[in-house]
Write an enzyme that holds these catalytic residues in place. Structure first.
Site, mmCIF file in Angstrom:
data_model
loop_
_atom_site.group_PDB
_atom_site.id
_atom_site.type_symbol
_atom_site.label_atom_id
_atom_site.label_comp_id
_atom_site.label_asym_id
_atom_site.label_seq_id
_atom_site.Cartn_x
_atom_site.Cartn_y
_atom_site.Cartn_z
ATOM 1 C CE LYS A 1 -3.309 2.870 0.519
ATOM 2 N NZ LYS A 1 -4.318 3.100 -0.500
ATOM 3 C CB CYS B 1 -3.834 8.618 -0.171
ATOM 4 S SG CYS B 1 -5.555 8.532 0.316
HETATM 5 N N1 SAJ Z 1 -1.551 14.694 -9.390
HETATM 6 C C1 SAJ Z 1 -0.660 15.438 -10.166
HETATM 7 N N2 SAJ Z 1 -0.298 14.964 -11.389
HETATM 8 C C2 SAJ Z 1 -0.793 13.795 -11.878
HETATM 9 C C3 SAJ Z 1 -1.686 13.022 -11.085
HETATM 10 C C4 SAJ Z 1 -2.048 13.506 -9.838
HETATM 11 O O1 SAJ Z 1 -0.186 16.505 -9.765
HETATM 12 O O2 SAJ Z 1 -0.429 13.446 -13.016
HETATM 13 C C5 SAJ Z 1 -1.942 15.201 -8.055
HETATM 14 C C6 SAJ Z 1 -3.453 15.492 -7.951
HETATM 15 O O3 SAJ Z 1 -3.775 16.751 -8.469
HETATM 16 C C7 SAJ Z 1 -3.647 15.397 -6.451
HETATM 17 C C8 SAJ Z 1 -2.649 14.315 -6.025
HETATM 18 O O4 SAJ Z 1 -1.740 14.200 -7.095
HETATM 19 O O5 SAJ Z 1 -3.326 16.623 -5.811
HETATM 20 C C9 SAJ Z 1 -3.268 12.982 -5.706
HETATM 21 O O6 SAJ Z 1 -4.270 12.622 -6.642
HETATM 22 P P1 SAJ Z 1 -4.387 11.148 -7.265
HETATM 23 O O7 SAJ Z 1 -5.483 11.122 -8.246
HETATM 24 O O8 SAJ Z 1 -3.052 10.724 -7.775
HETATM 25 O O9 SAJ Z 1 -4.679 10.193 -6.014
HETATM 26 P P2 SAJ Z 1 -5.746 10.154 -4.785
HETATM 27 O O10 SAJ Z 1 -5.069 10.744 -3.593
HETATM 28 O O11 SAJ Z 1 -7.090 10.646 -5.134
HETATM 29 O O12 SAJ Z 1 -5.892 8.531 -4.597
HETATM 30 C C10 SAJ Z 1 -4.721 7.748 -4.416
HETATM 31 C C11 SAJ Z 1 -4.788 6.550 -5.399
HETATM 32 N N3 SAJ Z 1 -3.487 5.849 -5.415
HETATM 33 C C12 SAJ Z 1 -2.795 5.646 -6.571
HETATM 34 O O13 SAJ Z 1 -3.187 6.014 -7.657
HETATM 35 C C13 SAJ Z 1 -1.506 4.893 -6.449
HETATM 36 C C14 SAJ Z 1 -5.916 5.604 -4.965
HETATM 37 O O14 SAJ Z 1 -5.921 4.430 -5.781
HETATM 38 C C15 SAJ Z 1 -5.735 5.200 -3.499
HETATM 39 O O15 SAJ Z 1 -6.798 4.343 -3.060
HETATM 40 C C16 SAJ Z 1 -5.784 6.461 -2.659
HETATM 41 O O16 SAJ Z 1 -4.674 7.303 -3.058
HETATM 42 C C17 SAJ Z 1 -5.655 6.049 -1.195
HETATM 43 O O17 SAJ Z 1 -6.707 6.004 -0.509
HETATM 44 O O18 SAJ Z 1 -4.558 5.665 -0.768
#
Ligand code: SAJ
Length: 401
Positions: free
Chosen positions: A201, A255
Site C-alpha cells: 500500500k 493518501c
Molecule cells: N496529481 C498530479 N499529477 C498527476 C496526477 C495527480 O499533480 O499526473 C496530483 C493530484 O492533483 C492530487 C494528487 O496528485 O493533488 C493525488 O491525486 P491522485 O489522483 O493521484 O490520487 P488520490 O489521492 O485521489 O488517490 C490515491 C490513489 N493511489 C494511486 O493512484 C496509487 C488511490 O488508488 C488510493 O486508493 C488512494 O490514493 C488512497 O486512498 O490511498
C-alpha cells in the site's frame, strides 16, 4: 456471516455498504454520533456518486446498521484514519483504539482485518496486543492486512473490480480473509504476508508521488529553460516505454502526500528518492505561490494599480469537491496574506459555498481577471479561451501553453 466495520468514513462506509449488498449482515461502528445517526437514517455524510441510493437500500433491508459500540460478529474490519504526527511519524492510535474496542467481542475462529494504511509491522503489533489481552485466543484468530486502493469518485466500481492484496499473519488467515473479500470482489485476490501487504500500500502511493515529483521537477526546469513542459511531456511520452505524469501545483489529498512519510520515517537512510519526491512536491506549491505574488507586484509596478486576480480551482484534484489537504487552497491563502489588498476572486465550480473564501462563478472571475491563475484542472475551465490581454499562470495545463 456477520461483520463489524470499525470506522464509517470514506472507505469504511462504502465497503460496509458493498458487503451488506452481498449478503453480509453488517454492523458499522463510528465514534461520531452524527455519522451513526445519519447512516441509520439512510443519509450519506460523505460525497460519493451512487452511494446514497445503495445506503438507503441496505439500511431499509436491515442488512446494515450503525452503532457507536462494536457487537459480537464473525469478522472485524479496522477502517480508521492513520494520520501522521508533527514530525511526520505515523499515528496509529486510531487503529489501536479500534482494536482495543473489538477485543472483548472476539471469539475463536474470528477474522480480524486491518484496511487502514499502516506502517510496516502494524498487523503483527495488533496481533500481539490482541493476544496479550485475550491470551486464551492465542493462535485461534485469523489476523490479516488488506489495504484499500479505491479512487474517490469511483469507489463503488473500484471496490468490486480492483485487484486486492491480502496478507495474513499466517497462511490460514490469508485464506480466510480472501474468502471474505471473494464475496464481493471480482478483481483478483493476491495472497502474501502481512508485512508485504502493508508495504505494498505504501509503495503504490509512494510510486505515484515519485512519478508526480518527476513531472513537477521537469516543470521547474522547463520554466527556467523556456520550454513548454506540456509539449515536452507529450513528446517524451511518444516513446513506447516512457509514461510521465502531469505537473501541477503540488500534491494533495490524504493518501499520496501522507503515505510516503510512513516509509521515510521508518527508513530515513534508505528512502532517498521517496523523501526527495515529498520535498519536490511540497516545494512546487511554494514555488507557485511565489510566482503569483511576483506577478501581482510586477503588474502593480507596470500599471500603477492593483490587479484583479482570479484563482481558478480550490479542490485537491480535478472534478471533485474535496478541498481538504489541497495545495491550491494553501496557495490561495498564502497569496492572500502576501499580496496586500489586491482583489482576489476565488473559483471552485464543484462547491456551492465556502466558509473562508467567497466564491465567484468561473466565467465571471476569468472575464474580470488581469491575472488568471489555474490551480486545478477542472473540466469546465477547458472551455475558456486564451486571452493575450491577461497574464495567465497555468500551473495545471488548462491551455498547455
Ligand atoms: N496529481 C498530479 N499529477 C498527476 C496526477 C495527480 O499533480 O499526473 C496530483 C493530484 O492533483 C492530487 C494528487 O496528485 O493533488 C493525488 O491525486 P491522485 O489522483 O493521484 O490520487 P488520490 O489521492 O485521489 O488517490 C490515491 C490513489 N493511489 C494511486 O493512484 C496509487 C488511490 O488508488 C488510493 O486508493 C488512494 O490514493 C488512497 O486512498 O490511498
Amino acid at each position: 456471516m456477520k461483520a463489524c466495520f470499525m470506522g464509517l468514513g470514506y472507505i469504511g462506509l462504502p465497503t460496509a455498504i458493498t458487503a451488506a449488498m452481498h449478503g453480509v449482515e453488517v454492523v458499522g461502528v463510528d465514534v461520531n454520533p452524527d455519522v451513526v445517526a445519519k447512516t441509520n437514517a439512510g443519509e450519506l455524510h460523505i460525497v460519493e456518486p451512487g452511494l446514497g441510493e445503495k445506503l438507503r437500500e441496505v439500511t431499509a433491508s436491515g442488512k446494515l446498521r450503525a452503532t457507536s459500540v462494536p457487537e459480537t460478529s464473525d469478522a472485524y474490519f479496522i477502517v480508521v484514519p492513520t494520520p501522521f504526527k508533527g514530525d511526520h511519524t505515523p499515528d496509529i492510535s486510531f487503529v489501536e483504539s479500534a482494536t482495543r474496542a473489538v477485543v472483548p467481542f472476539l471469539k475463536e475462529d474470528d477474522l480480524y482485518v486491518i484496511e487502514s494504511t499502516s506502517p510496516i509491522g502494524t498487523t503483527e503489533r495488533m496481533a500481539e496486543l490482541i493476544y496479550s489481552l485475550r491470551p486464551e485466543l492465542c493462535g485461534k484468530l485469523h489476523i490479516a492486512y488488506c489495504p484499500e486502493r479505491v479512487l474517490p469518485g469511483n469507489v463503488l466500481y473500484e471496490l468490486v473490480h480492483n485487484d486486492r492484496v491480502i496478507g495474513g499473519v499466517d497462511e490460514e488467515a490469508t485464506e480466510r480473509a480472501s474468502e471474505f473479500y471473494g464475496l464481493f470482489v471480482k478483481g483478483c485476490l493476491h495472497h502474501t504476508n502481512a508485512r508485504t501487504a502493508e508495504m505494498c500500500k505504501l509503495t503504490e502511493n509512494s510510486s505515484r508521488d515519485v512519478q508526480i515529483a518527476f513531472a513537477n521537477e521537469l516543470s521547474l526546469i522547463c520554466d527556467r529553460a523556456g520550454i513548454n513542459v506540456w509539449e515536452l511531456i507529450s513528446l517524451a511520452n511518444k516513446h513506447p516505454r516512457v509514461n510521465i505524469l502531469q505537473p501541477g501545483c503540488g500534491v494533495g489529498g490524504h493518501c499520496i502526500a501522507v503515505d510516503p512519510y510512513f516509509i521515510t520515517s521508518a527508513f530515513p537512510v534508505e528512502s532517498r528518492i521517496i523523501a526527495a519526491a515529498r520535498e519536490i512536491n511540497n516545494y512546487k506549491a511554494e514555488w507557485c505561490a511565489e510566482k503569483i505574488v511576483n506577478a501581482i507586484l510586477r503588474f502593480e509596478l507596470e500599471n500603477g494599480r492593483k490587479p484583479v486576480v482570479a484563482m481558478m480551482g480550490v479542490a485537491f484534484k480535478p472534478d471533485i469537491d474535496d478541498l481538504r489537504e489541497s495545495p491550491a487552497k494553501a496557495i490561495i491563502s498564502k497569496v492572500m496574506q502576501s499580496a496586500g489588498n489586491s482583489p482576489i476572486l476565488v473559483v471552485e465550480p464543484n462547491v456551492a459555498e465556502h466558509n473562508v473564501f467567497k466564491l465567484t462563478p468561473y466565467k465571471e472571475a476569468y472575464a474580470q481577471a488581469d491575472i488568471a491563475v489555474f490551480l486545478t484542472a477542472h473540466t469546465p475551465f477547458r472551455s475558456l479561451e486564451w486571452d493575450d490581454r491577461k497574464i495567465i499562470l497555468d500551473f495545471c495545463g488548462i491551455f498547455k501553453r
